[in-house]
Structure formats: C-alpha cells, structure tokens
Design an enzyme around this catalytic site. Structure first.
Site, short mmCIF file in Angstrom:
data_model
loop_
_atom_site.label_atom_id
_atom_site.label_comp_id
_atom_site.label_asym_id
_atom_site.label_seq_id
_atom_site.Cartn_x
_atom_site.Cartn_y
_atom_site.Cartn_z
N GLY A 30 -5.17 3.60 -7.73
CA GLY A 30 -5.38 3.84 -9.17
C GLY A 30 -4.56 4.98 -9.74
O GLY A 30 -4.71 5.32 -10.92
N ASP A 86 -10.47 4.18 -1.20
CA ASP A 86 -11.08 3.17 -0.31
C ASP A 86 -12.60 3.14 -0.41
O ASP A 86 -13.26 4.18 -0.44
CB ASP A 86 -10.72 3.48 1.16
CG ASP A 86 -9.23 3.30 1.41
OD1 ASP A 86 -8.45 3.24 0.45
OD2 ASP A 86 -8.87 3.23 2.60
N ASP A 122 0.84 -1.21 0.00
CA ASP A 122 0.00 0.00 0.00
C ASP A 122 0.87 1.26 0.00
O ASP A 122 1.69 1.45 0.92
CB ASP A 122 -0.88 -0.08 1.27
CG ASP A 122 -2.01 0.91 1.24
OD1 ASP A 122 -2.03 1.79 0.36
OD2 ASP A 122 -2.88 0.82 2.14
C1 GLA Z 1 -5.34 2.33 2.85
C2 GLA Z 1 -5.89 1.20 1.98
C3 GLA Z 1 -6.95 0.43 2.77
C4 GLA Z 1 -6.35 -0.12 4.04
C5 GLA Z 1 -5.73 1.01 4.86
C6 GLA Z 1 -4.93 0.49 6.05
O1 GLA Z 1 -6.30 3.28 3.13
O2 GLA Z 1 -6.45 1.72 0.81
O3 GLA Z 1 -7.47 -0.64 1.98
O4 GLA Z 1 -5.37 -1.08 3.70
O5 GLA Z 1 -4.83 1.79 4.07
O6 GLA Z 1 -4.30 1.49 6.75
#
Ligand code: GLA
Length: 408
Positions: free
Chosen positions: A213, A234, A163
């Site tokens: 994205g 998210d 991430d």
């Molecule tokens: C980001 C990701 C989420 C999740 C959080 C965790 O926002 O997009 O899917 O993994 O981090 O902190």
C-alpha cells in the site's frame, strides 16, 4: 467528359465512399467482436483461488501444489469460482549462464506442474520481485524482467504476484536523499517495466502488485497495469490482524472496480488461529470489500466448518457481483453495505465490540437506501427472513457477523 457526367460524378463518388465506409465499419466491428470474444477482460470480478504462503510458507513443494489442485476440484471449490492455484515465494532456484531463471529442487518441472493444474480446469500463478531478491531471500527479477516474463509465459503462468521486497534497497541506492517523490516514481517504473514485459508475451497474465500500500498504490496501480494491489502489510492468522486490515479498508471503495481491485491480503480461513465466527467475519468482510478470495489454508485437510465458510455460495456471490462495487461502512461500529446488481444490497452487521457478549444490534433499513418493506435473506443461516419493515434487530456473536441480502 460531358456536362451531365461531370454533374453525376460527385454523388457517385460519395456513394462509393459511403459503401466503403460502411464496409470498413462492419469489418472493424467484426474484428472488435472477435477480439473481445477471444480475450475477455482479465479480473473482471475479484480473482478467486488459493495461494501457498499463509499455510505452507517456504515449505511449499510441487506435491503440495498438485494436492491443492486435486482438493480444489474434489471439494467443489473450483466450481464455486476458486480458479487460480498460486505458488508464492520460495520456488525460485538459480539463473543459468544465459540468465534464465530455474525453479529450485522443490519444483523439478514447472511446465509439467502448470500443465497438471490446467488439465484440471484451473489456472496457474507464480511470484517474483522487482528487486534482486524476494522477501524470503530467493532470486528476484531485477534486470531480468523480459526474460522472466517470457519464461513464465512458456511455463503457462496465468497470474503473477510481484512483491516489492529488496527493490526498496535499490530505490535507496539510486537516490540516497530518499526523496519520497523520486522513490515513488522509481517504484512505479519498476512495476510498469514488468507490466510491459508481461504484455509483450501476448499471454493474458493477471498482474498482482504487492508493495503493502506504499504511496497510495490504489491511485496509480491501474496506470502501471495492476489488476489488483495489496493495500496493507501482511495479514496473520489472528482476529486482531484480520479485523485491523479488513475494517481499515473503508474509504478505498472508489478505487475498486472490474479489472482493478484493492487487495487486503489473503484469506486465513481454516488455518486454525481464529474461531469459526471470526473466520466467517473474514469471509464476509472480504466479500463486502469485493476483495480477491485467495484461500490460504491446506485444502487437502479441510474440516466441514472450513468448507462451509469457503464454499458459502451466497457470500461468494456478493464478492463476485458483476457490478464490482466495493462496499463500505455505513454506520458505527461496523455496519457495512455493498450495492449489488438488480438493485439488491448486501448488508453485513459485525460484532466488533471485544467484550464477552453476543450483542443485539439494530439496523435501520433507510440507512441502506430502502424506504418501503424489503425482502431479506440471511446468508450464513441460509434462510429467507420474509419481509422486513423499518428496522432489523439481531444478536450477533462476539467477533462474528450477520450478513443479509436485501431487495425490494
Ligand atoms: C511479503 C508478502 C507476503 C509473502 C511474502 C513472501 O511479505 O507481503 O504476502 O508473499 O513476502 O516472502
């Protein structure tokens, strides 16, 4: 050497060479067959499983993960294809003097947990960031990529969600002018770096890119080793968030296929913020999109409605169809079609008009490429509809869906 022997020699050499070549070809094809039999392609269909974030967020503990593994088996989800049990952010503790990452107190023994998950016939997933910190502020993999990949492999990790999070600030630090091309190149290098580290472990680990994205990741995701990549920000547990994300995927279908999937984020089914019809919409739309099906609810506390949605095998079969073609919108407002193996088509008719009516919607069968009569099955009513001619009209509940399988 006599004249006749000299004449014979080239053909003898040729025969020997041919025999050698044939032997080598057999050897190569045997080695290839063995290799491919031993390592089936990762993510040849969209990954299915569970992820801790949508329900447990930072509260997730080892006992939650064990309870999830138990429930995924007891509920029949494992046998329906939900194989990955993935811990998201908040497992990370500190690094030791050698720089090795350790889990925090919520996860006393990651290897033992992975073993527990594996013993149930499941696979084990984990989460990190190319930045120094994860999105929730825990330790990321920046500068420790090789070391972390090796640690994951030792624990028995089968899936990594990587991430972007604080790596965005590293990108700004190194290039204060914030040239978008340079930024994108840096980001791609960071993803490629972890990909190489994972490859070097020689353990098959599904690599899930998460950077929301940015810079059309679907165009370069496969190049940096991604088996799947998040296409949006998210998701949250509301119809608005789910529908905006899901319906906005139209147009991305050409970037998906076996081993490389668009990921519109995890399921919210069963988390309580949407009505059953709306959750049926998410399950159907994600299946039409050939999206990963990662449940995001508390599997140890599922009601019958939630189970009936997550365990709809007809809908799962659409998601997991071996052709791996992502469906798309074929008509307004939200009529979607996904080609399936054997010439069948999945069709989803969504009532996305936000009034209080259950609307009758008519679809023309030639829109889906059928000219004659077609057989139809309603995948939520679980009933065969017999033969359809020309068109089909159906009442679709508000926020809901009617999903069909059509074949000649
Ligand atoms: C980001 C990701 C989420 C999740 C959080 C965790 O926002 O997009 O899917 O993994 O981090 O902190």
């Amino acid at each position: 050497m006599g004249v006749s022997a000299m004449k014979l020699m080239p053909s003898e050499v040729a025969r020997r060479l041919l025999r050698l070549a044939a032997g080598a070809a057999i050897l190569i094809s045997t080695l290839w067959a063995t290799a491919t039999a031993q390592s089936p392609r990762l993510a040849s269909t969209p990954p299915m499983g569970w992820n801790s974030w949508n329900h447990f967020s930072e509260e997730v503990t080892e006992s939650d993960v064990r309870a999830t593994a138990d429930a995924i088996v007891a509920s029949g989800m494992r046998d329906a294809g939900y194989i990955y049990v993935n811990i998201d952010d908040s497992w990370e503790g500190q690094r030791d003097a050698q720089g090795n990452i350790h889990p925090n107190g919520k996860f006393p023994d990651m290897k033992a947990l992975a073993d527990y998950v594996h013993l149930k016939g499941l696979k084990f997933g984990i989460y990190s960031s190319p930045g120094p910190k994860t999105c929730a502020g825990y330790e990321g993999s920046y500068g420790h990529e090789e070391q972390d990949a090796n640690t994951y492999a030792q624990w028995g990790v089968d899936y990594l969600k990587y991430d972007l999070c604080s790596y965005e600030s590293i990108m700004k630090l190194w290039d204060p002018s914030q040239d978008p091309q340079k930024a994108s190149a840096m980001m791609q290098q960071a993803y490629e770096k972890m990909h190489q580290a994972l490859v070097n472990t020689h353990r098959p680990i599904v690599y899930s890119l998460c950077q929301y994205g940015i810079d059309s990741v679907w165009k370069w995701g496969p190049k940096v080793g991604g088996d799947l990549w998040r296409t949006t920000d998210d998701i949250s547990d509301t119809y608005r968030s789910m529908a905006l994300i899901g319906f906005s995927q139209a147009g991305l279908e050409k970037y998906a296929g076996p081993g490389h999937w668009n990921d519109p984020d995890m399921l919210e089914v069963g988390n309580g913020g949407m009505k059953p019809d709306e959750y049926r919409t998410q399950m159907s739309l994600w299946a039409m999109l050939a999206a990963p099906l990662l449940a995001g609810n508390d599997l140890s506390k599922m009601d019958d409605t939630t189970k009936s949605i997550l365990l709809n095998r007809d809908v799962i079969a659409v998601d997991q169809d071996r052709l791996g073609i992502q469906g798309t919108r074929v008509g307004p407002p939200q009529i979607w079609m996904k080609p399936l193996s054997g010439g069948a088509k999945a069709v989803a008719i969504f009532n996305y008009v936000l009034d209080d009516q259950a609307n009758p919607i008519t679809v023309q069968l030639d829109e889906f490429g059928f000219s004659g009569p077609v057989h139809a099955r309603d995948l939520w009513a679980h009933k065969d509809l017999g033969t359809l001619h020309g068109s089909y009209t159906v009442i679709v509940p508000k926020g809901g869906v009617v999903m069909l399988r059509l074949w000649e």
